[in-house]
Enzyme design. Structure first.
Site, PDB file in Angstrom:
ATOM      1  N   GLY A  12       0.839  -1.206   0.000  1.00 29.58           N
ATOM      2  CA  GLY A  12       0.000   0.000   0.000  1.00 29.58           C
ATOM      3  C   GLY A  12       0.864   1.242   0.000  1.00 29.58           C
ATOM      4  N   GLY A 115       6.540  -2.860   3.605  1.00 29.90           N
ATOM      5  CA  GLY A 115       6.242  -3.305   4.967  1.00 29.90           C
ATOM      6  C   GLY A 115       6.670  -4.742   5.197  1.00 29.90           C
ATOM      7  N   GLY A 117       5.294  -7.664   4.760  1.00 29.01           N
ATOM      8  CA  GLY A 117       5.079  -8.640   3.692  1.00 29.01           C
ATOM      9  C   GLY A 117       6.133  -8.517   2.609  1.00 29.01           C
ATOM     10  N   THR A 138       5.326   1.930   5.865  1.00 30.67           N
ATOM     11  CA  THR A 138       3.909   1.671   6.126  1.00 30.67           C
ATOM     12  C   THR A 138       3.352   2.776   7.001  1.00 30.67           C
ATOM     13  OG1 THR A 138       2.278   0.378   7.373  1.00 30.67           O
ATOM     14  CG2 THR A 138       4.528  -0.061   7.905  1.00 30.67           C
ATOM     15  N   ASP A 140       1.066   2.334   9.009  1.00 31.69           N
ATOM     16  CA  ASP A 140       0.703   1.719  10.302  1.00 31.69           C
ATOM     17  C   ASP A 140       1.851   1.731  11.309  1.00 31.69           C
ATOM     18  OD1 ASP A 140      -1.633   1.237   9.007  1.00 31.69           O
ATOM     19  OD2 ASP A 140      -1.632  -0.927   9.256  1.00 31.69           O
ATOM     20  N   ARG A 175     -21.859  17.082  20.054  1.00 36.56           N
ATOM     21  CA  ARG A 175     -21.874  15.690  19.594  1.00 36.56           C
ATOM     22  C   ARG A 175     -20.620  14.932  19.987  1.00 36.56           C
ATOM     23  NH1 ARG A 175     -23.911  17.040  13.462  1.00 36.56           N
ATOM     24  NH2 ARG A 175     -26.122  16.685  13.833  1.00 36.56           N
ATOM     25  N   MET A 182      -6.650   4.343  10.088  1.00 36.44           N
ATOM     26  CA  MET A 182      -6.085   3.039   9.730  1.00 36.44           C
ATOM     27  C   MET A 182      -5.248   2.487  10.886  1.00 36.44           C
ATOM     28  SD  MET A 182      -5.296   3.055   5.683  1.00 36.44           S
ATOM     29  CE  MET A 182      -6.633   2.974   4.494  1.00 36.44           C
ATOM     30  N   GLN A 289      -5.097   9.247   4.458  1.00 36.17           N
ATOM     31  CA  GLN A 289      -3.897   9.074   5.289  1.00 36.17           C
ATOM     32  C   GLN A 289      -2.691   8.619   4.474  1.00 36.17           C
ATOM     33  OE1 GLN A 289      -5.412   6.932   9.199  1.00 36.17           O
ATOM     34  NE2 GLN A 289      -6.870   6.694   7.548  1.00 36.17           N
ATOM     35  N   ARG A 290      -2.938   8.063   3.309  1.00 32.92           N
ATOM     36  CA  ARG A 290      -1.833   7.531   2.509  1.00 32.92           C
ATOM     37  C   ARG A 290      -1.393   8.454   1.382  1.00 32.92           C
ATOM     38  NH1 ARG A 290      -3.274   1.168   1.990  1.00 32.92           N
ATOM     39  NH2 ARG A 290      -3.247   1.671  -0.214  1.00 32.92           N
TER      40      ARG A 290
END
Ligand code: F6P
Length: 378
Positions: A12, A115, A117, A138, A140, A175, A182, A289-290
């Site tokens: 990603g 990342g 993988g 990544t 994350d 509210r 992510m 975010q990416r």
């Protein structure tokens, strides 16, 4: 002697891919090394598709640009590659073809930007004799053995800005504003952006939450006159004795986590509305975010990583990942980074069994959040 190198960007996308590419190319040029880029990650390596990279033409003016000038791929595990044979889908190990391509082209080193993988496949290709140097990517922030991955800081900044915006609308309408960010198995983005944006509750995958605790925190705020609250939820957050919120499935190959997460924020919003009687609204930040421009921090981090990776190549240190340890650039064997998960060998890792770096309860961010009263759902 390293004279000709290639870069691949895989998994990603994140902001900072191009900044790393630029730094590798620049450092290479300073040392009379020729640089190339495989198109769409491991797919390009397999199909032998690459372009020449140089800072006066193809790799010019890219420091601030999001995306990747050489693309990226999320479903190209060359050890389990999806092919059609006689109308049937089968998965084949095509890694030998990749090894051959590297040899035929005379690449002295391949840089793998990705990342866990991506680095697993990198480790496996390095075991087959290819000179590999990984760079940890990544949003994350969950690659093992390094303090930080490139792309993460930009994601946190985008999330913090979103929280600022949710603050004013939440305050106006009294509210509960929920922001889903992510973070599949690691809650770094949720935790750090909640601190950066002044969130009241942060729910992360590492701490199975009790929704009543979050409701309690919000009720207390109401008692003190604060009729709005900000709740940041990692997409992978799950209730105690519950499961993660899965939206659908994706096709990233075999041996990888093919769940497409989604709905965690909406679920929390609904439950908090019921428990507190306040209106709640969810916003899912998603791919914002990416994409886009990397922060100054990420540009610098990416530049440091890229130049360090090239330095490692010049020193002949292969089969390693460039890392940041206690603030200093360093390298660790790829085996240390992905070695706990040998059987998976996946390009798109991120499975429960992956050797990823999760938020630990003794981390300063957790301590800080607790000290200032951010509810972590426990
Ligand atoms: O691994 C990074 C990440 O952003 C995860 O947080 C998220 O679950 C995943 O990518 C989504 O990836 P895609 O939709 O591109 O398959």
């Amino acid at each position: 002697m390293v004279k000709k190198v290639a870069i691949l960007a895989n998994g990603g996308d994140v902001s900072g891919f191009n900044a790393v590419i630029r730094a590798i190319v620049k450092t290479a040029e300073e040392n009379n090394v020729e640089c190339y880029g495989f198109i769409e990650g491991y797919k390009g390596l397999l199909n032998n598709e690459y372009i020449r990279l140089d800072t006066y033409n193809t790799a010019s003016g890219i420091l601030h640009k999001g995306g990747s000038i050489i693309g990226s791929s999320t479903n190209s595990n060359v050890f389990h590659y999806k092919v059609e044979e006689n109308g049937q889908v089968v998965y084949k190990d095509l890694s030998d073809k990749c090894v051959q391509n590297v040899k035929d082209n005379g690449f002295d080193c391949v840089f793998t930007l990705g990342g866990d993988g991506t680095q697993k496949s990198a480790r496996d290709l390095s075991l087959k004799g290819i000179n590999i140097i990984g760079v940890p990517k990544t949003i994350d922030n969950d690659v093992a053995c390094t303090d930080i991955t490139f792309g993460y800081n930009t994601a946190v900044s985008v999330a913090a800005e979103a929280i600022d915006r949710l603050h004013t609308t939440g305050e106006t309408h009294h509210r509960i504003m929920v922001l889903e960010v992510m973070g599949r198995y690691a809650g770094w983005i949720a935790l750090e952006s909640a601190i950066a944006g002044g969130g009241d509750v942060a729910l992360i995958p590492e701490i199975p939450y009790d929704i009543n605790k979050a409701a309690e925190k919000i009720r207390k705020r109401v008692e003190k006159g604060k009729r709005f609250s900000i709740v940041v939820v990692a997409e992978g957050a799950a209730p105690k004795d519950g499961t993660m919120s899965v939206e659908s499935t994706r096709d990233n190959g075999v041996g990888v986590d093919n769940t497409k997460l989604g709905g965690a924020g909406q679920r929390v919003a609904k439950e908090l509305e019921a428990l507190t009687g306040l209106e709640a609204r969810n916003t899912t930040l998603g791919y914002m975010q990416r994409g886009g421009t990397p922060t100054a921090f990420d540009r610098v981090l990416s530049t440091k990583y890229g130049s360090k990776a090239m330095e490692l190549a010049l020193e002949g240190k292969f089969g390693v990942l460039a890392v940041l340890k206690d603030g200093k650039l360093d390298s660790v064997p790829l085996e240390d980074v992905v070695g706990d998960n040998k059987e998976i060998g996946a390009v798109s890792g991120n499975t429960k069994e992956s050797n990823i770096r999760r938020v630990t309860m003794d981390h300063d961010l957790v301590k800080t959040a607790r000290h200032i009263g951010i509810c972590l759902g426990d």
